[in-house]
Design an enzyme around this catalytic site. Structure first.
Site, PDB file in Angstrom:
ATOM      1  N   PRO A  42     -22.074 -29.094 -29.219  1.00 41.16           N
ATOM      2  CA  PRO A  42     -21.945 -30.549 -29.365  1.00 41.16           C
ATOM      3  C   PRO A  42     -20.560 -31.036 -28.964  1.00 41.16           C
ATOM      4  CG  PRO A  42     -22.853 -29.553 -31.366  1.00 41.16           C
ATOM      5  CD  PRO A  42     -22.425 -28.428 -30.479  1.00 41.16           C
ATOM      6  N   ASP A 194      15.661  10.381  -1.050  1.00 42.78           N
ATOM      7  CA  ASP A 194      16.959  10.830  -0.558  1.00 42.78           C
ATOM      8  C   ASP A 194      17.887  11.029  -1.734  1.00 42.78           C
ATOM      9  OD1 ASP A 194      18.071   8.166  -0.942  1.00 42.78           O
ATOM     10  OD2 ASP A 194      17.006   7.633   0.907  1.00 42.78           O
ATOM     11  N   LYS A 216      20.583  11.924   2.777  1.00 46.07           N
ATOM     12  CA  LYS A 216      21.721  11.832   3.669  1.00 46.07           C
ATOM     13  C   LYS A 216      22.972  12.010   2.826  1.00 46.07           C
ATOM     14  CE  LYS A 216      19.311   8.289   6.195  1.00 46.07           C
ATOM     15  NZ  LYS A 216      19.122   6.856   6.269  1.00 46.07           N
ATOM     16  N   GLY A 248      18.846   1.839  -5.302  1.00 49.84           N
ATOM     17  CA  GLY A 248      19.114   0.400  -5.388  1.00 49.84           C
ATOM     18  C   GLY A 248      17.926  -0.425  -4.956  1.00 49.84           C
ATOM     19  N   MET A 327      29.455   1.363   0.448  1.00 52.00           N
ATOM     20  CA  MET A 327      29.800   2.324   1.510  1.00 52.00           C
ATOM     21  C   MET A 327      31.246   2.106   1.964  1.00 52.00           C
ATOM     22  SD  MET A 327      26.286   2.280   3.711  1.00 52.00           S
ATOM     23  CE  MET A 327      25.924   0.565   3.506  1.00 52.00           C
ATOM     24  N   GLY A 356      27.870   4.788 -10.582  1.00 52.98           N
ATOM     25  CA  GLY A 356      27.513   3.775 -11.578  1.00 52.98           C
ATOM     26  C   GLY A 356      26.184   4.072 -12.233  1.00 52.98           C
TER      27      GLY A 356
HETATM   28  C1  SAM Z   1      23.214   3.076   1.871  1.00 54.25           C
HETATM   29  S1  SAM Z   1      23.866   2.099   0.604  1.00 54.25           S
HETATM   30  C2  SAM Z   1      22.415   1.775  -0.304  1.00 54.25           C
HETATM   31  C3  SAM Z   1      22.550   0.658  -1.280  1.00 54.25           C
HETATM   32  C4  SAM Z   1      21.302   0.458  -2.094  1.00 54.25           C
HETATM   33  N1  SAM Z   1      20.203  -0.002  -1.294  1.00 54.25           N
HETATM   34  C5  SAM Z   1      21.512  -0.515  -3.253  1.00 54.25           C
HETATM   35  O1  SAM Z   1      20.952  -1.631  -3.259  1.00 54.25           O
HETATM   36  O2  SAM Z   1      22.205  -0.145  -4.188  1.00 54.25           O
HETATM   37  C6  SAM Z   1      24.687   3.308  -0.326  1.00 54.25           C
HETATM   38  C7  SAM Z   1      25.852   2.754  -1.085  1.00 54.25           C
HETATM   39  O3  SAM Z   1      25.428   2.141  -2.266  1.00 54.25           O
HETATM   40  C8  SAM Z   1      26.410   2.319  -3.265  1.00 54.25           C
HETATM   41  N2  SAM Z   1      25.805   3.031  -4.392  1.00 54.25           N
HETATM   42  C9  SAM Z   1      24.560   3.449  -4.502  1.00 54.25           C
HETATM   43  N3  SAM Z   1      24.338   3.998  -5.708  1.00 54.25           N
HETATM   44  C10 SAM Z   1      25.494   3.898  -6.372  1.00 54.25           C
HETATM   45  C11 SAM Z   1      25.915   4.254  -7.674  1.00 54.25           C
HETATM   46  N4  SAM Z   1      25.085   4.816  -8.554  1.00 54.25           N
HETATM   47  N5  SAM Z   1      27.172   3.986  -8.038  1.00 54.25           N
HETATM   48  C12 SAM Z   1      28.031   3.398  -7.191  1.00 54.25           C
HETATM   49  N6  SAM Z   1      27.686   3.048  -5.938  1.00 54.25           N
HETATM   50  C13 SAM Z   1      26.436   3.285  -5.537  1.00 54.25           C
HETATM   51  C14 SAM Z   1      27.544   3.080  -2.640  1.00 54.25           C
HETATM   52  O4  SAM Z   1      28.458   2.142  -2.119  1.00 54.25           O
HETATM   53  C15 SAM Z   1      26.833   3.801  -1.534  1.00 54.25           C
HETATM   54  O5  SAM Z   1      27.723   4.189  -0.516  1.00 54.25           O
END
Ligand code: SAM
Length: 423
Positions: A42, A194, A216, A248, A327, A356
């Site tokens: 209803p 990797d 790498k 990341g 990097m 980190g």
């Molecule tokens: C090829 S790049 C990849 C970045 C990744 N795609 C990201 O968003 O974190 C690699 C660089 O990320 C940074 N990186 C990745 N992991 C890290 C961590 N746990 N602590 C500090 N720097 C990090 C460093 O500068 C490293 O040389």
């Protein structure tokens, strides 16, 4: 006895008797299953009135009568009135039509399971004894949690179309891998990984999941990028679910774009699951706020290999933005020299965050004009994120930092004697 069935209700007439909130919940899930829903009551509650206004349900605004059940594949009664519900159950039984009685789960000829869905799998829980909805829901929740967290091996056992999922694994701490990433791993036949990211999760994969390491190390590229693309495509073309686990976020200096293109060029389905980028996570884990009210309100993320852009240099020089370098360890001397030559304040605070979020996380602080020496004597190594700007000053978030929130980039950045800090 109770038998659980997966009903296909698409386009099939389902009668719902009752217009209150319980009926509304039933109607919503029936509509989600594309059933053709007719409601007899209803009055309708607001939710059902909206569904009726939008033309999603048919409404007979009156008390139910026996012929209403004609032609229904399924009946739900939820009137709140026992006599009416019992009459509907009896009419349905006479027609050999299944009927759910919301008022008394054991009275009807069907029960509604508590369900949880993961991808194309629907899991339902019903009690075969006397109904105990809270217990059923608790069990459903336990199963849902396992599925949500990717704790169940969901690989397909039958031949299926292969696909690639790029999973952003976060900076390394397994707790920063998203639930979506974990769910993707639970479906993976093969994981291409990797050296960066939450590699510890590989130990949790189901037996038989193939792991291909294309890792790498800095300055050394065992598997070239075009070869990684080829591996992804070839594995998917073999009918496998391929997870490309990346550190990341896949699209932040992760070459995720190239991997997506490789898949698309080969007509392989590809999906991207975002990840927590080290650009943001490593500083945060080290207690460095990349923006801080009253200090700096913008962030510039750059790649150390490519060197300074004029935008990054301007931001660093005038203190208008924090600069985050990925990097950057091997290019640190060049970056520091170029910044100083371009007029950056020699006292600009710099923090280098190694590993980190991982057990080896370490923060080294310096000024722009001595960061090269400080980093060398501390033995700073990749992977590290370099943060330049006022927010990199030690003690910024200490309550006794005084007027720290307003510290300009040119003030003394480093606490006396503080160079390296292990967290
Ligand atoms: C090829 S790049 C990849 C970045 C990744 N795609 C990201 O968003 O974190 C690699 C660089 O990320 C940074 N990186 C990745 N992991 C890290 C961590 N746990 N602590 C500090 N720097 C990090 C460093 O500068 C490293 O040389």
């Amino acid at each position: 006895m109770t038998t659980m069935l997966g009903l296909q209700l698409t386009g099939r007439r389902v009668l719902v008797v009752g217009g209150g909130p319980v009926a509304a919940r039933r109607v919503q899930s029936l509509l989600a299953d594309a059933a053709q829903v007719e409601v007899v009551a209803p009055q309708l509650c607001e939710v059902l009135l909206d569904l009726h206004r939008w033309g999603l349900i048919v409404w007979r605004p009156r008390e139910v009568v026996e012929p209403d059940l004609d032609g229904a594949w399924l009946v739900h009664t939820a009137t709140g009135d026992r006599a009416t519900d019992e009459a509907v159950v009896a009419w349905a039984a006479a027609r050999q039509t299944f009927c759910v009685d919301a008022g008394d789960g054991s009275a009807g000829s069907a029960r509604t399971p508590a369900t949880t869905q993961q991808g194309d799998v629907l899991v339902g829980v019903v009690s075969t004894g006397s109904p105990d909805p809270r217990r059923t829901l608790a069990l459903r929740e336990a199963i849902a949690t396992q599925l949500r967290e990717g704790r169940v091996d969901l690989r397909r056992r039958r031949a299926h179309t292969g696909r690639v999922v790029l999973v952003g694994g976060g900076p390394g701490d397994i707790g920063l891998l998203t639930l979506a990433g974990r769910r993707a791993l639970a479906e993976a036949d093969v994981v291409v990984t990797d050296r960066l990211g939450p590699v510890a999760v590989l130990d949790e994969l189901a037996p038989g999941v193939e792991i291909i390491d294309v890792g790498k190390t800095p300055g050394h590229h065992p598997v070239p990028q075009h070869e990684i693309g080829r591996i992804l495509v070839e594995q998917a073309q073999r009918g496998r679910v391929v997870v490309r686990l990346k550190g990341g976020d896949p699209f932040v200096y992760g070459r995720g774009g190239e991997e997506v293109l490789a898949c698309r060029e080969a007509d392989v389905a590809v999906e991207v699951i975002p990840g927590v980028s080290s650009a943001f996570a490593a500083p945060a884990a080290a207690g460095i706020p990349l923006t801080h009210r009253g200090t700096v309100g913008a962030v510039h993320v750059m790649n150390g290999h490519d060197g300074w852009s004029s935008a990054a240099l301007t931001g660093l020089r005038d203190g208008s933005c924090t600069v985050v370098v990925l990097m950057g360890v091997s290019a640190l001397a060049t970056l520091a020299t170029e910044a100083l030559d371009a007029g950056a304040d020699p006292a600009t605070p710099v923090a280098l965050v190694e590993e980190g979020t991982l057990p080896g996380q370490r923060v080294t602080r310096a000024r722009l004009d001595d960061v090269v020496d400080v980093a060398a004597s501390a033995g700073v190594r990749a992977p590290a994120v370099i943060v330049l700007g006022a927010v990199a000053a030690a003690g910024l978030l200490e309550p006794d930092h005084g007027d720290a929130a307003h510290t300009p980039a040119s003030s003394d950045p480093t606490a006396p004697g503080t160079v390296t800090m292990a967290l």
